[in-house]
Scaffold this motif. Structure first.
Motif, PDB file in Angstrom:
ATOM      1  N   ARG A  62       0.704  -0.790  -0.172  1.00  0.00           N
ATOM      2  CA  ARG A  62       0.286   0.181   0.092  1.00  0.00           C
ATOM      3  C   ARG A  62       0.963   1.141  -0.181  1.00  0.00           C
ATOM      4  O   ARG A  62       0.457   2.126  -0.550  1.00  0.00           O
ATOM      5  N   ILE A  63       1.986   1.272   0.730  1.00  0.00           N
ATOM      6  CA  ILE A  63       3.202   2.491   0.784  1.00  0.00           C
ATOM      7  C   ILE A  63       3.798   3.043  -0.880  1.00  0.00           C
ATOM      8  O   ILE A  63       3.630   3.648  -1.203  1.00  0.00           O
ATOM      9  N   ASP A  65       2.131   1.701  -3.259  1.00  0.00           N
ATOM     10  CA  ASP A  65       1.175   1.972  -4.225  1.00  0.00           C
ATOM     11  C   ASP A  65       0.890   3.682  -4.415  1.00  0.00           C
ATOM     12  O   ASP A  65       0.154   4.142  -4.791  1.00  0.00           O
ATOM     13  N   ASP A  66       1.072   3.819  -3.356  1.00  0.00           N
ATOM     14  CA  ASP A  66       0.249   5.011  -2.554  1.00  0.00           C
ATOM     15  C   ASP A  66       0.479   6.310  -3.671  1.00  0.00           C
ATOM     16  O   ASP A  66       1.929   6.171  -3.238  1.00  0.00           O
ATOM     17  N   THR A  68       0.547   9.200  -3.122  1.00  0.00           N
ATOM     18  CA  THR A  68       0.683  10.552  -1.997  1.00  0.00           C
ATOM     19  C   THR A  68       2.088  10.190  -1.911  1.00  0.00           C
ATOM     20  O   THR A  68       3.205  10.758  -0.506  1.00  0.00           O
ATOM     21  N   THR A  69       2.934   9.279  -1.814  1.00  0.00           N
ATOM     22  CA  THR A  69       3.844   8.402  -0.805  1.00  0.00           C
ATOM     23  C   THR A  69       4.984   9.475  -1.263  1.00  0.00           C
ATOM     24  O   THR A  69       5.276   8.804  -2.595  1.00  0.00           O
TER      25      THR A  69
END
Length: 368
Positions: A62-63, A65-66, A68-69
């Motif tokens: 998730r981190i 693919d996010d 906004t990361t």
């Protein structure tokens, strides 16, 4: 994120009737931070990591693919995913859990304030035996467990007969060995041999014999561990103090001491050798059994509790911090005594301290 993912996964399992519910079940589990000097914490951290393996993978994905990361964080998450989802990582994880599970009880015993030396020595022997058995007959079961875990978590399983590929090196310069040789000989056997060698070095035959003989002086359970032959053997470690005394004399003296202590209710309920030595001086029994009292004083100088050493180092980090990093040795020692023995120091009246300080020399101000 790990907590949220774990909660969501648990809710889905409960909704699908795949997870049992009830009081005390499904407690929240988090990633533990292991302590530098506490190997028990490493065991707990690895167990939690194994249990949360799939949750950690989901969070890292998730981190990564996010959108906004931050790029640096996303790159770090990607590298961690590559590392974790690797057969070598899973193998080492499982291996260290098995090794630390064997030595966990010994670590707990050595960290207790009230040292049970007899029990600790038994755990040392049990630990050595179990590690040797694991080295001789545990490879197949460990490999089977690793393969089963990798299959469940979709981690690529290596063929043991395939050629081992050393990460980051050219195959032309790499040693021509199989995966079986690398994982069994270079990892499995090496780790277990290092553990066995460390235990043998720390608890060799002489040390084990010395500690076992020391336990015969313990007053717990009305001197249940008393053994006069072991006490005589203990005196032979100190020829300067006891070398001129014959075995027959010491045997009779120790036997008289045992019956005297056994029949004296004042010496019942004692918890340690230090309490025994203090009570002997208080009741002047040390005058009747000077050789036993001397042996007690000698034994009390031996550092057998690793927990007390760890607490001293932990206290040092509080006393000598960045703001007080130029303290002299004597002043640091005095501060450490006050910090470590604060339970005893709390029993001292503040007025007594002020009066003692005031009377040390003439002072301009009066503190009283």
């Amino acid at each position: 994120m790990v907590r949220d993912s774990q909660t969501r996964k648990l809710a889905e399992a409960i909704a699908a009737n795949e997870q049992e519910t009830g009081q005390g079940l499904n407690q929240e589990m988090s990633l533990k931070r292991p302590g530098d000097t506490c190997w028990v914490s490493y065991y707990g951290a690895l167990l939690n990591f194994e249990h949360l393996f799939s949750t950690i993978i989901n969070v890292l994905e998730r981190i990564e693919d996010d959108p906004t990361t931050e790029p640096k964080t996303a790159s770090h998450a990607w590298r961690m995913l590559i590392t974790i989802q690797d057969f070598r990582f899973v193998f080492i994880l499982k291996l260290m859990i098995e090794v630390l599970a064997i030595t966990n009880e010994l670590s707990l015993a050595l960290q207790r304030r009230d040292q049970d030396i007899v029990n600790a020595m038994k755990l040392v022997r049990v630990g050595k035996t179990r590690l040797q058995e694991m080295r001789d007959r545990g490879w197949e079961s460990l490999l089977e467990d690793v393969i089963l875990f990798c299959t469940k978590e979709s981690v690529h399983v290596l063929g043991m007969d395939d050629e081992y590929v050393l990460p980051g090196r050219s195959r032309r310069k790499a040693p021509q060995i199989t995966n079986l040789h690398h994982y069994q000989v270079e990892l499995y056997y090496s780790v277990l041999d290092m553990q066995l060698q460390e235990l043998n070095n720390r608890f060799d035959e002489v040390n084990t014999r010395l500690l076992t003989c020391m336990a015969s002086l313990s007053p717990e359970n009305e001197f249940a561990a008393f053994d006069r032959e072991k006490l005589v053997s203990l005196t032979r470690f100190y020829p300067t103090e006891f070398g001129h005394l014959s075995d027959s004399f010491l045997l009779r003296d120790f036997e008289n001491y045992y019956h005297s202590m056994k029949n004296d209710e004042l010496f019942h309920g004692l918890k340690g050798i230090d309490e025994l030595c203090q009570l002997m001086v208080k009741t002047k029994v040390n005058l009747s059994y000077p050789w036993v009292h001397l042996l007690l004083k000698v034994v009390l100088t031996l550092p057998v509790a690793t927990a007390s050493v760890e607490r001293a180092f932990s206290a040092l980090s509080y006393i000598k911090n960045k703001l007080r990093n130029r303290l002299g040795d004597q002043f640091v020692n005095d501060c450490l005594v006050g910090y470590i023995e604060r339970d005893l120091l709390n029993t001292v009246d503040t007025e007594c301290i002020l009066e003692y300080f005031q009377n040390m020399k003439t002072r301009r101000g009066n503190l009283l």
